[in-house]
Design a protein around this motif. Structure first.
Motif, PDB file in Angstrom:
ATOM      1  N   THR A  32       0.825  -1.208   0.000  1.00 26.07           N
ATOM      2  CA  THR A  32       0.000   0.000   0.000  1.00 26.07           C
ATOM      3  C   THR A  32       0.864   1.265   0.000  1.00 26.07           C
ATOM      4  N   ALA A  33       1.990   1.221   0.705  1.00 25.38           N
ATOM      5  CA  ALA A  33       2.885   2.390   0.719  1.00 25.38           C
ATOM      6  C   ALA A  33       3.497   2.622  -0.664  1.00 25.38           C
ATOM      7  N   ILE A  34       3.925   1.547  -1.319  1.00 23.79           N
ATOM      8  CA  ILE A  34       4.512   1.678  -2.660  1.00 23.79           C
ATOM      9  C   ILE A  34       3.464   2.146  -3.656  1.00 23.79           C
ATOM     10  N   THR A  75       0.408  17.136   0.436  1.00 27.48           N
ATOM     11  CA  THR A  75      -0.650  16.774   1.371  1.00 27.48           C
ATOM     12  C   THR A  75      -0.907  15.269   1.348  1.00 27.48           C
ATOM     13  N   ALA A  76      -0.901  14.676   0.169  1.00 33.29           N
ATOM     14  CA  ALA A  76      -1.125  13.233   0.053  1.00 33.29           C
ATOM     15  C   ALA A  76       0.018  12.437   0.663  1.00 33.29           C
ATOM     16  N   VAL A  83      -1.276   7.100   7.439  1.00 34.90           N
ATOM     17  CA  VAL A  83      -2.012   5.854   7.248  1.00 34.90           C
ATOM     18  C   VAL A  83      -1.069   4.658   7.322  1.00 34.90           C
ATOM     19  N   THR A  84       0.124   4.779   6.758  1.00 29.96           N
ATOM     20  CA  THR A  84       1.099   3.688   6.832  1.00 29.96           C
ATOM     21  C   THR A  84       1.540   3.443   8.269  1.00 29.96           C
ATOM     22  N   PHE A  86      -0.252   4.033  10.929  1.00 28.71           N
ATOM     23  CA  PHE A  86      -1.388   3.395  11.584  1.00 28.71           C
ATOM     24  C   PHE A  86      -1.470   1.915  11.213  1.00 28.71           C
ATOM     25  N   PHE A  87      -1.285   1.595   9.928  1.00 31.71           N
ATOM     26  CA  PHE A  87      -1.298   0.192   9.501  1.00 31.71           C
ATOM     27  C   PHE A  87      -0.205  -0.609  10.185  1.00 31.71           C
ATOM     28  N   LEU A  88       0.992  -0.036  10.321  1.00 33.32           N
ATOM     29  CA  LEU A  88       2.086  -0.761  10.967  1.00 33.32           C
ATOM     30  C   LEU A  88       1.785  -1.030  12.437  1.00 33.32           C
ATOM     31  N   VAL A  89       1.201  -0.062  13.126  1.00 31.67           N
ATOM     32  CA  VAL A  89       0.821  -0.274  14.525  1.00 31.67           C
ATOM     33  C   VAL A  89      -0.275  -1.328  14.619  1.00 31.67           C
ATOM     34  N   LEU A  90      -1.225  -1.294  13.700  1.00 33.82           N
ATOM     35  CA  LEU A  90      -2.300  -2.279  13.683  1.00 33.82           C
ATOM     36  C   LEU A  90      -1.770  -3.689  13.417  1.00 33.82           C
ATOM     37  N   VAL A  91      -0.821  -3.820  12.498  1.00 31.12           N
ATOM     38  CA  VAL A  91      -0.216  -5.125  12.212  1.00 31.12           C
ATOM     39  C   VAL A  91       0.584  -5.619  13.414  1.00 31.12           C
ATOM     40  N   TYR A  92       1.307  -4.729  14.068  1.00 37.01           N
ATOM     41  CA  TYR A  92       2.082  -5.118  15.246  1.00 37.01           C
ATOM     42  C   TYR A  92       1.162  -5.599  16.370  1.00 37.01           C
TER      43      TYR A  92
END
Length: 112
Positions: A32-34, A75-76, A83-84, A86-92
């Motif tokens: 998603t980051a790429i 801005t994006a 968002v990345t 947040f996703f990394l914290v959620l995966v951890y």
């Protein structure tokens, strides 16, 4: 130059698609980051890579660079970074509570 960046965007999108289709959560987050960086490059290329001066009316130049695509991409990038993270914290947190990052093992199937 725009052709080269368009080809780079194609390579990034194909790499991101490959990572998004994997079974590992970390690879999905990296995909998603790429993909978001590929979209940023695509928007910058669509905005035009032409050179010009800053848009000040007192100056005697006739070609100006549009700053709107650059502001939107900045801005994006900031939103994509948040968002990345947040996703990394959620995966951890998921890895801590479940004990795996494989999607098939989380689902309960034993197929590899």
């Amino acid at each position: 130059m725009e052709t080269l960046i368009t080809l780079l965007v194609g390579v990034l999108v194909s790499t991101a698609t490959y990572l998004l289709l994997s079974k590992n959560l970390i690879r999905i987050v990296l995909g998603t980051a790429i993909l978001s960086h590929a979209v940023h490059l695509l928007l910058m290329t669509m905005g035009g890579l032409k050179g010009g001066s800053v848009p000040i009316l007192d100056d005697g130049t006739e070609t100006y660079t549009d700053a709107l695509p650059q502001a939107l991409i900045l801005t994006a990038i900031v939103i994509g970074f948040a968002v990345t993270a947040f996703f990394l914290v959620l995966v951890y947190r998921t890895y801590q509570s479940v004990g795996t990052d494989n999607l098939n093992e989380m689902r309960g199937s034993k197929d590899e």
